[in-house]
Structures are given as structure tokens and as C-alpha cells.
Design a protein around this motif. Structure first.
Motif, PDB file in Angstrom:
ATOM      1  N   LEU A   1       0.829  -1.210   0.000  1.00  0.00           N
ATOM      2  CA  LEU A   1       0.000   0.000   0.000  1.00  0.00           C
ATOM      3  C   LEU A   1       0.864   1.261   0.000  1.00  0.00           C
ATOM      4  CD1 LEU A   1      -2.812  -0.985   2.524  1.00  0.00           C
ATOM      5  CD2 LEU A   1      -3.091  -0.564   0.083  1.00  0.00           C
ATOM      6  N   ARG A   2       1.982   1.210   0.720  1.00  0.00           N
ATOM      7  CA  ARG A   2       2.875   2.373   0.764  1.00  0.00           C
ATOM      8  C   ARG A   2       3.579   2.591  -0.575  1.00  0.00           C
ATOM      9  NH1 ARG A   2       5.856   2.848   6.645  1.00  0.00           N
ATOM     10  NH2 ARG A   2       4.186   2.006   7.943  1.00  0.00           N
ATOM     11  N   LEU A   3       3.814   1.517  -1.314  1.00  0.00           N
ATOM     12  CA  LEU A   3       4.534   1.650  -2.579  1.00  0.00           C
ATOM     13  C   LEU A   3       3.648   2.158  -3.708  1.00  0.00           C
ATOM     14  CD1 LEU A   3       6.768  -1.567  -2.625  1.00  0.00           C
ATOM     15  CD2 LEU A   3       7.425   0.763  -2.043  1.00  0.00           C
ATOM     16  N   MET A   4       2.348   2.025  -3.546  1.00  0.00           N
ATOM     17  CA  MET A   4       1.439   2.451  -4.617  1.00  0.00           C
ATOM     18  C   MET A   4       1.343   3.975  -4.644  1.00  0.00           C
ATOM     19  SD  MET A   4      -0.487   1.477  -7.048  1.00  0.00           S
ATOM     20  CE  MET A   4      -1.623   2.308  -8.134  1.00  0.00           C
ATOM     21  N   PRO A   5       1.669   4.614  -5.779  1.00  0.00           N
ATOM     22  CA  PRO A   5       1.569   6.074  -5.845  1.00  0.00           C
ATOM     23  C   PRO A   5       0.110   6.521  -5.920  1.00  0.00           C
ATOM     24  CG  PRO A   5       2.193   5.207  -7.979  1.00  0.00           C
ATOM     25  CD  PRO A   5       2.172   4.036  -7.034  1.00  0.00           C
ATOM     26  N   GLY A   6      -0.162   7.697  -5.370  1.00  0.00           N
ATOM     27  CA  GLY A   6      -1.503   8.250  -5.468  1.00  0.00           C
ATOM     28  C   GLY A   6      -1.769   8.854  -6.830  1.00  0.00           C
ATOM     29  N   MET A   7      -0.709   9.407  -7.459  1.00  0.00           N
ATOM     30  CA  MET A   7      -0.841  10.012  -8.783  1.00  0.00           C
ATOM     31  C   MET A   7       0.435   9.749  -9.578  1.00  0.00           C
ATOM     32  SD  MET A   7      -2.717  13.676  -8.055  1.00  0.00           S
ATOM     33  CE  MET A   7      -2.983  13.911  -9.816  1.00  0.00           C
ATOM     34  N   LEU A   8       0.298   9.699 -10.875  1.00  0.00           N
ATOM     35  CA  LEU A   8       1.437   9.655 -11.792  1.00  0.00           C
ATOM     36  C   LEU A   8       1.330  10.876 -12.697  1.00  0.00           C
ATOM     37  CD1 LEU A   8       1.757   5.894 -12.852  1.00  0.00           C
ATOM     38  CD2 LEU A   8       3.278   7.203 -11.366  1.00  0.00           C
ATOM     39  N   GLY A   9       2.111  11.912 -12.373  1.00  0.00           N
ATOM     40  CA  GLY A   9       1.964  13.172 -13.099  1.00  0.00           C
ATOM     41  C   GLY A   9       0.619  13.792 -12.805  1.00  0.00           C
TER      42      GLY A   9
ATOM     43  N   MET B   1      -8.332   3.250  -6.970  1.00  0.00           N
ATOM     44  CA  MET B   1      -7.406   2.263  -7.532  1.00  0.00           C
ATOM     45  C   MET B   1      -6.087   2.231  -6.778  1.00  0.00           C
ATOM     46  SD  MET B   1      -9.302   0.989  -9.762  1.00  0.00           S
ATOM     47  CE  MET B   1      -8.123  -0.125 -10.493  1.00  0.00           C
ATOM     48  N   GLY B   2      -5.766   3.306  -6.068  1.00  0.00           N
ATOM     49  CA  GLY B   2      -4.547   3.302  -5.256  1.00  0.00           C
ATOM     50  C   GLY B   2      -4.580   2.278  -4.150  1.00  0.00           C
ATOM     51  N   ILE B   3      -5.773   1.794  -3.795  1.00  0.00           N
ATOM     52  CA  ILE B   3      -5.906   0.728  -2.791  1.00  0.00           C
ATOM     53  C   ILE B   3      -6.223  -0.601  -3.453  1.00  0.00           C
ATOM     54  CG2 ILE B   3      -7.242  -0.047  -0.789  1.00  0.00           C
ATOM     55  CD1 ILE B   3      -7.659   2.854  -0.052  1.00  0.00           C
ATOM     56  N   LEU B   4      -7.014  -0.566  -4.510  1.00  0.00           N
ATOM     57  CA  LEU B   4      -7.410  -1.815  -5.161  1.00  0.00           C
ATOM     58  C   LEU B   4      -6.263  -2.450  -5.947  1.00  0.00           C
ATOM     59  CD1 LEU B   4     -10.967  -0.829  -6.453  1.00  0.00           C
ATOM     60  CD2 LEU B   4     -10.393  -2.257  -4.487  1.00  0.00           C
ATOM     61  N   VAL B   5      -5.454  -1.613  -6.633  1.00  0.00           N
ATOM     62  CA  VAL B   5      -4.354  -2.160  -7.426  1.00  0.00           C
ATOM     63  C   VAL B   5      -3.348  -2.927  -6.566  1.00  0.00           C
ATOM     64  CG1 VAL B   5      -2.370  -1.549  -8.868  1.00  0.00           C
ATOM     65  CG2 VAL B   5      -4.596  -0.506  -9.310  1.00  0.00           C
ATOM     66  N   PRO B   6      -2.952  -2.427  -5.369  1.00  0.00           N
ATOM     67  CA  PRO B   6      -2.013  -3.217  -4.546  1.00  0.00           C
ATOM     68  C   PRO B   6      -2.556  -4.569  -4.117  1.00  0.00           C
ATOM     69  CG  PRO B   6      -2.034  -0.940  -3.820  1.00  0.00           C
ATOM     70  CD  PRO B   6      -3.143  -1.079  -4.813  1.00  0.00           C
TER      71      PRO B   6
ATOM     72  N   VAL C   1      13.445   6.524  -0.882  1.00  0.00           N
ATOM     73  CA  VAL C   1      13.257   5.153  -0.400  1.00  0.00           C
ATOM     74  C   VAL C   1      12.124   4.471  -1.164  1.00  0.00           C
ATOM     75  CG1 VAL C   1      12.611   3.749   1.597  1.00  0.00           C
ATOM     76  CG2 VAL C   1      14.152   5.681   1.902  1.00  0.00           C
ATOM     77  N   ALA C   2      11.042   5.210  -1.387  1.00  0.00           N
ATOM     78  CA  ALA C   2       9.906   4.639  -2.124  1.00  0.00           C
ATOM     79  C   ALA C   2      10.295   4.300  -3.562  1.00  0.00           C
ATOM     80  CB  ALA C   2       8.727   5.612  -2.111  1.00  0.00           C
ATOM     81  N   TYR C   3      11.072   5.172  -4.224  1.00  0.00           N
ATOM     82  CA  TYR C   3      11.492   4.905  -5.606  1.00  0.00           C
ATOM     83  C   TYR C   3      12.389   3.671  -5.676  1.00  0.00           C
ATOM     84  CZ  TYR C   3       9.691   9.563  -6.714  1.00  0.00           C
ATOM     85  OH  TYR C   3       8.887  10.658  -6.880  1.00  0.00           O
TER      86      TYR C   3
END
Length: 565
Positions: free
Chosen positions: A315-323, A342-347, A421-423
Motif C-alpha cells: 500500500l505504501r509503494l502504490m503512488p496516489g498520482m502519476l503526473g 485504484m490506489g488501494i485496489l491495485v495493490p 526510499v519509495a522509488y
């Protein structure tokens, strides 16, 4: 005409045993199962550690149930811990403090319960890794592997439900994450959350419901599946590592009674003693430092127990936005717009892939290899490089998700940016398993080539010998039959090309299977054949005889010179 008379025991113990035997047939049961053989290898103890630590968890948990109050009723704390005296909290949190500070031995038993749970999940996980890397899940043990995966999930469920019971800030934040994941489910998520929590989070029912799951439902299923697991172990007989005299149709080891039973009983007390020792000297889950749960604050640096860290980490690794692209979607529905986070469903997808892949792996490997035979002899991981590489890639995938649950602590301890760290972790999540697969496979093949060299030419002793003719030889020591058997007794399957179906067509699934078969077996090392081994040993004996003859000639010449002088 013969008359059968009942056996008359002469001692009290004998009379009791005879009474039980004549009623339930215990002697035939003991005779049947007491003859079962179990191989002797240290890696087989991992499953025993899991079972014994679970027994410790059940015993310590039974003690704690006498004093814990699973209620979310609001009370004012008036106990022995003065920093929280007069603070409003739930009855569950107050009873946890009472167990820790006022019940004799309560804190020790809490820590025994917590450490035992951690060791239970850890030993179960390592035991499953041993089963995977040695190929012990193959026919006829596919169902036992599925039972093991179910036990792993149940162990995580038992740990999480127990971890949430104290109702402190740390456990409350974990429940908040679960609440958010449930509410992210389209359409029905809100209703599921309301049902579980008894209203809007945090509700007033979650602790009693988790308590019922923790002490009754989940342990009952764990005990059931452990019994099924042991039953299938007895039915299928135990696997064993390759060695002289060990075949697919026999077991070389010790009988359950009295050898194995005696060792197992002693090992239980060793596990119990180690858990008690750790619990007495190493503090864990000091709930009084966190305070009672309040939905408003979120503590920095909070970490879940390690076995659920992979869910928090992804969940922490999933970005909220891309650009400018947002992962918060709004979908039109007949009743209005419905948010789709989708930031929660995709993980949840990689977590689902991990679990489904674990369940399906025995059949996936069977499809890749085309091997449907029974296997009772285990593989050395290096001799199955494809499977070992997949296992290492999966472990890396899991560990990156697990490590991401501590991304904030990594940033503060190593003086790094949280974004950096996230990247890094996102890069490792995608490319780490690929790199791990390639490197592991090359290492396994290199180890196989090394084993082949040792089997043919013996072990290097580090001794350099000079012959009178000026030749320099390195002394090699031939292996004993047990070590030699281990190095040469394995199979090296060849890739199976795509096969047409009954209609003469090659399906897409068959092409995919053939591609994986090529990845698994295209690079392979042939086992040493009997002819190669005989030739190499004959050459070795010839070299030794030449060297010995040269030494004897030199000694005779030296003695002749001494006699002439």
C-alpha cells in the motif's frame, strides 16, 4: 475345543492399559502407527517447531482468556500504571494493562503468547520454503501443500486478530488500514465495514468479534488442518533426501516409538524453554507506551507484526498520482457517482497473485515439466535451478513488500528522503525478482558443474606433490559412497516443446508452457553417468599408481646411493 481367556494383568498400570485396549483397540493403533518411520534430518524439525510453538501459544492464550475483557465499553483507568491513571479507555485496553501490571506472571504470559505466535508463523513459513525448494509438494502431496498454504493464511489471521485485541494506538491503526481496504471495494465495501465494525469505524463491536475469531474459530481451523496435514504425512509416508539405500518405495529412518517420540518430546520442551527464555528477557508489544486507541492521532514509525508487513508495504509503494493522472476514479452508477480508489485496489492484485500462485504451484510445475510421477525422494535445490530461481524471485518480491512497511524508518535511520526510499523499493519490486531469478539460476548451474567436477575427480585437498620427473600434481581425495551418491543421483529434464492438441493445433497456453519449459531446462548440466565415473576413477587410480611407482623408484635410488657410500 479351545477356549480364549482374557488377559489378566498383574499391575495396576497393566490393568488400566488392558481395559482401554479391550474397549478401543489401542494396541492395534499403536502397533500400526508406532512402526511408521521418519527420516532423520535437521530440516524436518522446522515443521515440529511450528507445531510445538502453536501448542505454546494455545497454552499461554488459555491463561490470558481468564483475565482479558473483550469489551469496547468506555472505562476510566484506575490501575497500577500511574502514567495512564484517570485516562478514559476501552475495557479491553484496561484489562490488557491489568494483565501486564497486576496479574502475577501476566506480563510474562503475554510475551510468551506474542513471541510464540511470531515463532509459529516464522517456522511455518520457513518450513514451507523447505518443502518448496526440495520439491516435497509434488505428487502425491499436492493437497498437503494446499493445506500448508491454508495453514499459513490461518496463522496470519490468528496473529492479526490477536494483535488487534489490546485496542491500543498501534493495533487501532492496523484496523484502520483494514477498514480502508474494505471500503475501497466497489459497491459493497461500505456495507462490509459497517457489518464488521458494528457501525462507522471504529464502531463498538470489532474487539468482541475479533476475540471470538481469535480464540475459537481460527484456532479450531488451525487444529483441524494440522490434523489433516499429519494424517496425510502418515498416509503418503515421509519424504527423504537422496542417499544409498533410499528409494522411492521405502523410508530409511527411525520408528515413531520409541526413538522418534522420545526425541520429539524432548524437542518440545526445548522449543518451550527457548520461547520462555526470550519472553523473559526481551520485551515486545509494550502497549502502555502507545496509549488507548483514538481515531484522530496516527503515530509515526508504527510497524505491524512482520507477517502482515507485506500488505502494509505494498500500500505504501502504490503512488496516489502519476503526473496529472489520478488513481482515484469516479464511475457513474444508476444511483450516482461511485468512487473507485485504484490506489488501494491495485495493490491487492500482487497480494492476490502471490497467494493464488502458492496454491497453484504444484500444478503449474507439473504442466511445465510434464512430470506426473510420484516423488518421495527430495531434490537438492541446486539440482532444480528453475524451481529454485522462481522461489528466490518470489521471496524477493515478498521481502520488498515487507520491507516497504518500514519505509519511514529507513528514511529516518539512514538520513534519506522518504520519496527516494519509495522509488528504490518500487524499482526492486519490479526488477528485483527478475534479477534474482537470473542470478539464482546461474548460481545453481555453477554449483551443479562444481558437483560434477568433484564427483569425477574427487575433492581438492590442497596438497601439491612433485614427482621425480618434475611433474606437479594436486592430490585429490575420492568421495565416500554417501557423498558421491548425493552428487550424482538426480535427474536433469530436457525442455518439452509445444505439443499439438487432438485437433493438431498448438494453443496459446501450450506455447506459454513450452516457453517456461525452455526457461527452466534450456541451460542444464547432465548428471555424471556410470561410465564417466568409472573412467574418471580409473584415470585417478592410474595417476596414483604412477606417482606411487615414481616415489618408490626414488626411494630405492636414494637407498642405493646410501649403500654405495
Amino acid at each position: 475345543m479351545s477356549v480364549i481367556r482374557d488377559y489378566k494383568a498383574s499391575t495396576t498400570t497393566g490393568k488400566i492399559a488392558n481395559y482401554v485396549d479391550t474397549r478401543v483397540g489401542a494396541s492395534s493403533i499403536v502397533k500400526e502407527f508406532g512402526r511408521k518411520l521418519f527420516p532423520d534430518h535437521w530440516s524436518f524439525m522446522l515443521g515440529e517447531v511450528a507445531m510445538y510453538s502453536f501448542a505454546v501459544v494455545v497454552l499461554s492464550g488459555t491463561f490470558l482468556t481468564f483475565f482479558f475483557d473483550p469489551s469496547m465499553a468506555h472505562v476510566v483507568y484506575e490501575g497500577a500504571y500511574k502514567p495512564l491513571y484517570g485516562v478514559e479507555m476501552s475495557a479491553a485496553y484496561a484489562s490488557t494493562l491489568d494483565i501486564s501490571f497486576e496479574v502475577r506472571g501476566g506480563l510474562f504470559m503475554r510475551q510468551v503468547h506474542h513471541w510464540g505466535a511470531l515463532i509459529f508463523v516464522a517456522s511455518l513459513s520457513i518450513h514451507m520454503l523447505r518443502v518448496f525448494f526440495t520439491g516435497a509438494f509434488r505428487r502425491p502431496r499436492e493437497l498437503n501443500w494446499v493445506i500448508g498454504v491454508v495453514l499459513w493464511i490461518l496463522a496470519i489471521a490468528a496473529g492479526f486478530t490477536g494483535y488487534s485485541l489490546p485496542d491500543d494506538v498501534l493495533s487501532g491503526n492496523g484496523l484502520r488500514i483494514i477498514d480502508g481496504m474494505m471500503k475501497a471495494i466497489p459497491v459493497v465495501g461500505t456495507y462490509i465495514s459497517f457489518f464488521l465494525f458494528g457501525g462507522e469505524f471504529p464502531g463498538d463491536q470489532i474487539i468482541p468479534r475479533l476475540y471470538s475469531l481469535h480464540i475459537m474459530v481460527v484456532p479450531a481451523f488451525i487444529i483441524l488442518f494440522i490434523a489433516l496435514h499429519l494424517f496425510l504425512v502418515v498416509v503418503h509416508k515421509h519424504t527423504q533426501y537422496p542417499g544409498p539405500g533410499r528409494r522411492e518405495d521405502n523410508v530409511v529412518g527411525y520408528p515413531i516409538g520409541p526413538v522418534f517420540a522420545t526425541k520429539a518430546g524432548g524437542f518440545f520442551f526445548i522449543v518451550f524453554g527457548i520461547i520462555a527464555l526470550i519472553s523473559g528477557f526481551f520485551q515486545i508489544n509494550a502497549v502502555w507506551n502507545y496509549g488507548p486507541y483514538d481515531p484522530s492521532p496516527v503515530s509515526a514509525g508504527t510497524q505491524p507484526d512482520w507477517y502482515v508487513g507485506f500488505g502494509d508495504g505494498i500500500l505504501r509503494l502504490m503512488p496516489g498520482m502519476l503526473g496529472d493522472f489520478s488513481f482515484l476514479w469516479h464511475i457513474p452508477m444508476p444511483w450516482g457517482w461511485n468512487a473507485l480508489p485504484m490506489g488501494i485496489l491495485v495493490p491487492m492484485i500482487p497480494m492476490g497473485i502471490l497467494v493464488v500462485g502458492m496454491f497453484a504451484w504444484p500444478w503449474i510445475e507439473r504442466g511445465i515439466t510434464g512430470d506426473n510421477r510420484e516423488h518421495h525422494i527430495l531434490d537438492r535445490p541446486r539440482n532444480a535451478p528453475g524451481r529454485t530461481a522462481v522461489g528466490v524471485a518470489t521471496v524477493i518480491f515478498y521481502c520488498v513488500m515487507w520491507a516497504a512497511a518500514s519505509s519511514d524508518l529507513m528514511a529516518t535511520h539512514f538520513k534519506m528522503s522518504l520519496n527516494d526510499v519509495a522509488y528504490i523499493l518500487r524499482f526492486l519490486l519490479i526488477f528485483g525478482p527478475i534479477i534474482g531469478f537470473i542470478v539464482t539460476k546461474r548460481i545453481c548451474l555453477a554449483l551443479q558443474r562444481k558437483d560434477r567436477e568433484i564427483a569425477l575427480h574427487g575433492r581438492e585437498t590442497g596438497v601439491i606433490e612433485f614427482t621425480p620427473e618434475g611433474a606437479i600434481l594436486e592430490r585429490h581425495e575420492l568421495l565416500d559412497e554417501y557423498r558421491l551418491y548425493e552428487l550424482v543421483s538426480y535427474e536433469s529434464p530436457e525442455p518439452v516443446p509445444a505439443q499439438p492438441n487432438k485437433k493438431g493445433k498448438i494453443t496459446l497456453l501450450e506455447k506459454l508452457r513450452a516457453r517456461w519449459s525452455r526457461h527452466f531446462f534450456e541451460d542444464r548440466v547432465e548428471p555424471v553417468t556410470a561410465e564417466e565415473l568409472a573412467e574418471a576413477h580409473a584415470e585417478h587410480n592410474t595417476d596414483r599408481r604412477k606417482l606411487q611407482s615414481s616415489v618408490e623408484t626414488a626411494v630405492r635410488e636414494l637407498e642405493g646411493k646410501r649403500d654405495r657410500s
